[in-house]
Design an enzyme around this catalytic site. Sequence first.
Site, PDB file in Angstrom:
ATOM      1  N   GLU A  47       0.841  -1.197   0.000  1.00  0.00           N
ATOM      2  CA  GLU A  47       0.000   0.000   0.000  1.00  0.00           C
ATOM      3  C   GLU A  47       0.875   1.245   0.000  1.00  0.00           C
ATOM      4  OE1 GLU A  47      -3.017  -2.953   1.436  1.00  0.00           O
ATOM      5  OE2 GLU A  47      -0.968  -2.489   2.108  1.00  0.00           O
ATOM      6  N   THR A  48       0.372   2.284  -0.627  1.00  0.00           N
ATOM      7  CA  THR A  48       1.005   3.603  -0.575  1.00  0.00           C
ATOM      8  C   THR A  48      -0.003   4.590  -0.003  1.00  0.00           C
ATOM      9  OG1 THR A  48       2.509   3.188  -2.432  1.00  0.00           O
ATOM     10  CG2 THR A  48       1.984   5.488  -1.946  1.00  0.00           C
TER      11      THR A  48
END
Length: 300
Positions: A47-48
Amino acid sequence: METRRTLLVDAFTTESCAGNAAGVVPDAAGLDDDRMGAIAAELGASETAFLTDSAEADRRIRYFTPTQEVDLCGHATVASHAQLFADGVVGAGTHTLETNVGVLDIEVTDEGVVWMTQDAPTVRPVEVDYDRLGDALGIDSATLTDVGADLDTAYASTGLPFLVVPVNFLEHLGDADPDMAAVEELSEEYDVAGIYAFTFDALESDSTLHGRMWAPAAGVPEDPVTGTASGACGAYLRESGAFDEFPEEMRFEQGHFVDRPGYVRVRVDGTEVRVGGEATTTLEGELVVPPADEDGIIEA
């Protein structure tokens, strides 16, 4: 050429190249969904986190896997706030964070430990075919039914839902070899982001359990260390009456079987579920933002 400061921050660890790496874009103002998705795909972290201003909280956060947006992510929240603390943007204390599931409280201690209060838990047992589940996870179904006599497989969520699956021994959990297509099919059937399997047979004596999590439907074949799943599992343990005396704090270990060991601190008090941990920055630089035409379509 437009650039944005971008970092990779390893969460739930104090060591570089351990725990779970999250992309962090501290200033994502003006980035549309397509650009955020393209940046997340380029970074390749599970995830970012993209941070912007908020009218409802101290800041707004959105989370993208390499393939889609997700509503909540524990390790990217810990990573982003640890970085904000290191940058001096936030100090020790409680801060509010607007997410897709609502406004959540984030506490940062003087030592830089980040505690995330997750959404109110939902836990309900589900009926499963243990042979099918075992085949999907690459685990002998007997290792599941052995524990299943005392602890049900369950749907559990503190903002992001998971299928929580108890396994009898660490040897069997470590040997798991999931069929990702079958895991994705089960995830869609039970309307969960992924499957979190755990055993109380942990590697370290001060750990409560050892967990592994697979979410191929969200573009994450195996997540090294998962904050949202840890919170969901903590709520599950409370709801299931897993302990005669429920511990004030639990320590969940994860990631060792993918060479990314990390540790999540979990506290459950009534309907309040909190997960905590530290983080360390491993990479920092300027990322060139992909251009878009006047219709917002990213140019090839």
